[in-house]
Design a protein around this motif. Structure first.
Motif, mmCIF file in Angstrom:
data_model
loop_
_atom_site.group_PDB
_atom_site.id
_atom_site.type_symbol
_atom_site.label_atom_id
_atom_site.label_comp_id
_atom_site.label_asym_id
_atom_site.label_seq_id
_atom_site.Cartn_x
_atom_site.Cartn_y
_atom_site.Cartn_z
ATOM 1 N N HIS A 55 42.770 39.750 28.839
ATOM 2 C CA HIS A 55 43.003 40.181 28.991
ATOM 3 C C HIS A 55 43.578 42.025 28.689
ATOM 4 C CE1 HIS A 55 43.808 37.873 32.513
ATOM 5 N NE2 HIS A 55 43.650 36.744 31.955
ATOM 6 N N GLU A 67 33.395 41.778 39.814
ATOM 7 C CA GLU A 67 34.395 41.255 39.279
ATOM 8 C C GLU A 67 34.750 39.703 39.514
ATOM 9 O OE1 GLU A 67 38.184 43.966 41.404
ATOM 10 O OE2 GLU A 67 36.470 43.377 42.898
ATOM 11 N N SER A 68 33.872 38.451 40.500
ATOM 12 C CA SER A 68 34.221 38.023 40.945
ATOM 13 C C SER A 68 32.770 36.705 39.572
ATOM 14 C CB SER A 68 33.553 37.153 42.115
ATOM 15 O OG SER A 68 32.185 37.286 42.242
ATOM 16 N N HIS A 97 39.611 35.150 47.471
ATOM 17 C CA HIS A 97 39.909 36.631 46.559
ATOM 18 C C HIS A 97 38.735 37.601 47.407
ATOM 19 C CE1 HIS A 97 43.015 34.573 43.867
ATOM 20 N NE2 HIS A 97 42.063 33.427 44.528
ATOM 21 N N GLY A 134 35.799 33.815 44.989
ATOM 22 C CA GLY A 134 36.334 35.004 45.363
ATOM 23 C C GLY A 134 34.898 35.458 46.077
ATOM 24 N N ARG A 158 36.657 33.343 33.748
ATOM 25 C CA ARG A 158 37.024 33.054 32.932
ATOM 26 C C ARG A 158 38.241 32.154 32.991
ATOM 27 N NH1 ARG A 158 37.620 38.889 33.405
ATOM 28 N NH2 ARG A 158 39.041 38.587 35.215
ATOM 29 N N MET A 174 36.381 40.059 46.111
ATOM 30 C CA MET A 174 36.172 40.155 44.587
ATOM 31 C C MET A 174 34.403 40.666 45.500
ATOM 32 S SD MET A 174 37.804 37.637 42.087
ATOM 33 C CE MET A 174 39.028 37.660 41.660
ATOM 34 N N GLU A 227 39.269 31.789 36.544
ATOM 35 C CA GLU A 227 40.643 32.094 37.202
ATOM 36 C C GLU A 227 40.436 31.610 39.075
ATOM 37 O OE1 GLU A 227 41.870 35.606 34.830
ATOM 38 O OE2 GLU A 227 40.812 36.210 36.320
ATOM 39 N N ALA A 254 35.833 36.520 36.403
ATOM 40 C CA ALA A 254 36.157 35.947 37.029
ATOM 41 C C ALA A 254 36.403 34.364 36.798
ATOM 42 C CB ALA A 254 37.437 36.153 38.206
#
Length: 301
Positions: A16, A133-134, A127, A97, A140, A129, A142, A137
């Motif tokens: 982040h 982006e996915s 989500h 995602g 990570r 995405m 998420e 994520a």
């Protein structure tokens, strides 16, 4: 002994970028992050972060430890999935995602099927995405499952410690008005559309790059009349006579009556896949979500 909770904080800082953002992501306070990072440095016996202006950045030792932490977090996720797989009951929350078209066409029937079989026991959190982006994520931790696409003109790299489950392969069509001079053709050579105006995906999307490459291989650069994110909007603009567009089959299930979808003489295809971290399919809730998404996809389009 290195504390896994503190390792998570260091990993969050690397992802982040700031202590404040890492604290928000992990639902703790910024002072708590700073204190725990200082404690982790004492455990490690080396400097892990250093200040650059008002920000903390990772030292070389911090970067090395984050790389190892990623492996640890992947193994913990796999262990949790294996343990969940030993339980008889299928239950849990699965974070998905999904890019726009998949969120509109694949996720709803999968969720309806899950509700019919498991009621509220399997909770799907969605989500919207794009793959750009996915996939990070997913890496990570998420989200638990990423719905992504990749064109044959431009394959997509999958992060380490992840596995790919192909759901469907779809054709990309030329969307054109019904009164276009080429509307009677069974197939369309893109080169014949070099003088048309084009409805293009936004420039930072992989679909934009696909359109550029497809037109480039036909010997021309498309002249954009409009940019938009949604293929449904693109089809509407084609119907209005604003230009032509390239639309994947999954997005083309509902187009206005004034729009024709024509195969290309040189086909372009898109593969839609579900990506999971390795072995998380062992988690019963993740497994049934994957199964219902596969059923909703229906294979080739």
């Amino acid at each position: 002994m290195l504390d896994v909770r503190r390792l998570r904080l260091l990993h969050a800082l690397s992802v982040h970028g700031t202590v404040t953002a890492a604290a928000e992501a992990l639902h703790v306070t910024s002072p708590a992050v700073s204190q725990q990072l200082a404690a982790l440095e004492r455990e490690a016996g080396v400097t892990l972060v250093e200040r650059e202006g008002r920000r903390l950045t990772l030292t070389r030792a911090g970067q090395v430890l984050v790389a190892h932490t990623q492996l640890v977090l992947d193994q913990l996720a796999a262990a949790e999935a294996d343990l969940a797989g030993l339980r008889a009951r299928v239950a849990g929350s699965v974070r998905v995602g999904a890019f726009v078209t998949a969120a509109a066409r694949l996720v709803p029937p999968a969720v309806r099927s899950l509700r019919a079989s498991y009621g509220e026991a399997v909770d799907v959190v969605v989500h919207e995405m794009e793959p750009e982006e996915s996939l990070p994520a997913l890496r990570r931790g998420e989200i638990d499952l990423a719905l992504v696409h990749a064109y044959d003109l431009m394959p997509r790299d999958v992060p380490p410690s992840c596995e790919v489950h192909e759901l469907l392969t779809e054709q990309v069509y030329v969307a054109m008005p019904t009164d276009d001079p080429l509307a009677a053709r069974e197939q369309v050579e893109l080169a014949e559309l070099a003088d048309r105006k084009w409805i293009m995906p936004r420039t930072d999307a992989s679909c934009h790059e696909m359109a550029q490459r497809a037109c480039g291989s036909a010997g021309f650069v498309p002249s954009p009349q409009a940019y938009c994110d949604d293929f449904g909007v693109m089809a509407g603009l084609v119907d209005a006579g604003l230009g032509v567009a390239l639309v994947p089959a999954l997005a083309a299930r509902r187009v206005p009556e004034g729009v024709l979808l024509k195969p290309m003489a040189r086909p372009v295809r898109r593969v839609v896949s579900a990506v999971l971290r390795t072995r998380t399919e062992a988690h019963p809730a993740v497994r049934v979500v994957l199964e219902r998404l596969a059923a909703a996809s229906g294979g080739d389009q």
